[in-house]
Design a protein around this motif. Sequence first.
Motif, PDB file in Angstrom:
ATOM      1  N   SER A  15       0.799  -1.232   0.000  1.00 36.96           N
ATOM      2  CA  SER A  15       0.000   0.000   0.000  1.00 36.96           C
ATOM      3  C   SER A  15       0.830   1.280   0.000  1.00 36.96           C
ATOM      4  N   ILE A  16       2.164   1.175  -0.037  1.00 44.34           N
ATOM      5  CA  ILE A  16       3.017   2.360  -0.099  1.00 44.34           C
ATOM      6  C   ILE A  16       3.950   2.228  -1.301  1.00 44.34           C
ATOM      7  N   THR A  26       9.288   5.415   6.895  1.00 43.43           N
ATOM      8  CA  THR A  26       7.947   5.445   6.308  1.00 43.43           C
ATOM      9  C   THR A  26       7.207   4.167   6.628  1.00 43.43           C
ATOM     10  N   HIS A  27       7.861   3.029   6.435  1.00 43.57           N
ATOM     11  CA  HIS A  27       7.271   1.723   6.747  1.00 43.57           C
ATOM     12  C   HIS A  27       6.836   1.651   8.207  1.00 43.57           C
ATOM     13  N   GLN A  28       7.686   2.115   9.098  1.00 45.09           N
ATOM     14  CA  GLN A  28       7.393   2.027  10.529  1.00 45.09           C
ATOM     15  C   GLN A  28       6.261   2.955  10.950  1.00 45.09           C
ATOM     16  N   LEU A  29       6.304   4.204  10.475  1.00 46.34           N
ATOM     17  CA  LEU A  29       5.299   5.180  10.902  1.00 46.34           C
ATOM     18  C   LEU A  29       3.918   4.897  10.324  1.00 46.34           C
ATOM     19  N   TYR A  30       3.865   4.176   9.211  1.00 49.23           N
ATOM     20  CA  TYR A  30       2.571   3.804   8.636  1.00 49.23           C
ATOM     21  C   TYR A  30       2.232   2.355   8.965  1.00 49.23           C
ATOM     22  N   ASP A  31       2.410   2.014  10.240  1.00 51.24           N
ATOM     23  CA  ASP A  31       1.963   0.725  10.788  1.00 51.24           C
ATOM     24  C   ASP A  31       2.545  -0.478  10.060  1.00 51.24           C
ATOM     25  N   ASN A  32       3.819  -0.365   9.662  1.00 52.97           N
ATOM     26  CA  ASN A  32       4.539  -1.481   9.037  1.00 52.97           C
ATOM     27  C   ASN A  32       3.873  -1.991   7.759  1.00 52.97           C
ATOM     28  N   LYS A  33       3.264  -1.065   7.025  1.00 53.47           N
ATOM     29  CA  LYS A  33       2.666  -1.454   5.748  1.00 53.47           C
ATOM     30  C   LYS A  33       3.752  -1.789   4.733  1.00 53.47           C
ATOM     31  N   ASN A  55      -8.748   0.888   1.554  1.00 56.94           N
ATOM     32  CA  ASN A  55      -7.314   0.849   1.823  1.00 56.94           C
ATOM     33  C   ASN A  55      -6.588   1.678   0.763  1.00 56.94           C
ATOM     34  N   GLN A  56      -6.156   2.856   1.142  1.00 59.44           N
ATOM     35  CA  GLN A  56      -5.583   3.813   0.200  1.00 59.44           C
ATOM     36  C   GLN A  56      -4.110   3.515  -0.114  1.00 59.44           C
ATOM     37  N   ILE A  57      -3.733   3.791  -1.353  1.00 55.76           N
ATOM     38  CA  ILE A  57      -2.335   3.713  -1.758  1.00 55.76           C
ATOM     39  C   ILE A  57      -1.679   5.055  -1.463  1.00 55.76           C
TER      40      ILE A  57
END
Length: 449
Positions: free
Chosen positions: A109-110, A294-301, A166-168
């Motif tokens: 999603s990122i 980025t991965h961590q702050l966005y809930d490990n997406k 679920n947004q990209i």
Amino acid sequence: MKNSFHLYNYNSPVHFIFAQHYYIIKQHEKDILALSLITGLVYIEAQDNAIKTTELNLGKDYLKIAAPIAKEIGNNTIIGLGEGTHGTKEFNEIRAAISKNLITKQHFSIISFESPYGDMFYLNKAVNSDTDLKSAMKQYLLSIWQTKEIEEFLLWVRNYNKKNKNQILLTGADFNFVSNSVKILENEFKDNSTLKVLIVDLLAKAKYQDDMWSKRNDKNFRVDMPAVIKNGTQAYELASNIEETVNKDNISISTEAKLALQNIKLGFKVMYEASKQNYDISRDQMMAEMVTKTHQLYDNKKVIVIAHNGHIAFTFPFSDDLGMGGYLKKQFGEKYYSLATLTASGTYSATLDNTDTNDNKYQAYPLPAPLKDSWQNYFSEFKNENFYLNLRGNNGNPKGNFSLALWGYFYMDPVKYEKNIYTKKINNLSNYFDGIIFLKKTNASEHLN
């Protein structure tokens, strides 16, 4: 100075040039910033029948040919999708198709581009609105990404986000332009009188640094390096003061602002370190920090990284330094997957400008025939002209001793600058990538301008 800084403009014939925050050298007992822009790849000798490849029929729907690749690599957390040139149409198309499959089937999603974080923040807002997309791309995207292929992909993201809960998220891992990251803080703290004063000063310094970077495309321009280093050092200290104030006063801050603040500090870090005569700085390490944060702050997406092969590689192909992929592999282990794309013939697009900005002019150039002892030449003799090769597992690891051609955004005469295009010889591609997509003949990207 870490060799990973060479990746900013892979093939520039100007070996020591200003880059607002990417490189530092000593010359005539003066500290100046410089970027040696060279890149390359590897060579092999083996037979097609010893290697298990998946044929890619480019005449079919790209989504269909990308589906099995996405399924095979989709259990990873971070996937780097590389490109052997910064201007190949098919590289953009097949990576977009893989990304679509990873999003719809594998819960990614990122999407993090090799592009400034602040610029991508505003592009993401534009994609998730009814703003004219071409105009937004020209305003917020580096020219390497201003192509019809990327436009089509962004339109797909816009449509997907309209239809799905679920947004990209579109974001950036780089920090070559920082003004828009400061503007994120400006909006975040517009009602905080203490921080507002600091941010006004910080924005002025960011604009100055961005301007110095852009002006490198003016052949008559000469940068005042002591002034740039002084400006960058003061800006880094300002950003640090803002961070300290936020933490000390327990000020609430959004995820976007946290990332912007980190991006700003990275953007000025080289200048700050230059003032201390510390030149051992790695751009790739700092980009990996942005991806990880980025991965961590966005809930490990799960994250897709779209960048040049040289960045997604474990090792920088022209040296023994780690690439961004190497730092990500240290962080995520086998949950990071590095997928390179290579070609052997056709055309590619490039610019004559020294610096990649959002207003470079691109045109198509022919790819010269690959060197005989190159990986490109080796792969071009396979029975399958277009294929995917997973270097993990038991698919057969190509063996040999070849070099690899890497083309950046800057056009270079392939004869005069051959050594700047081809890497040292490498005998094990799996030390650089987890997988390879090889397309024997490709075409130049279709730029919007």
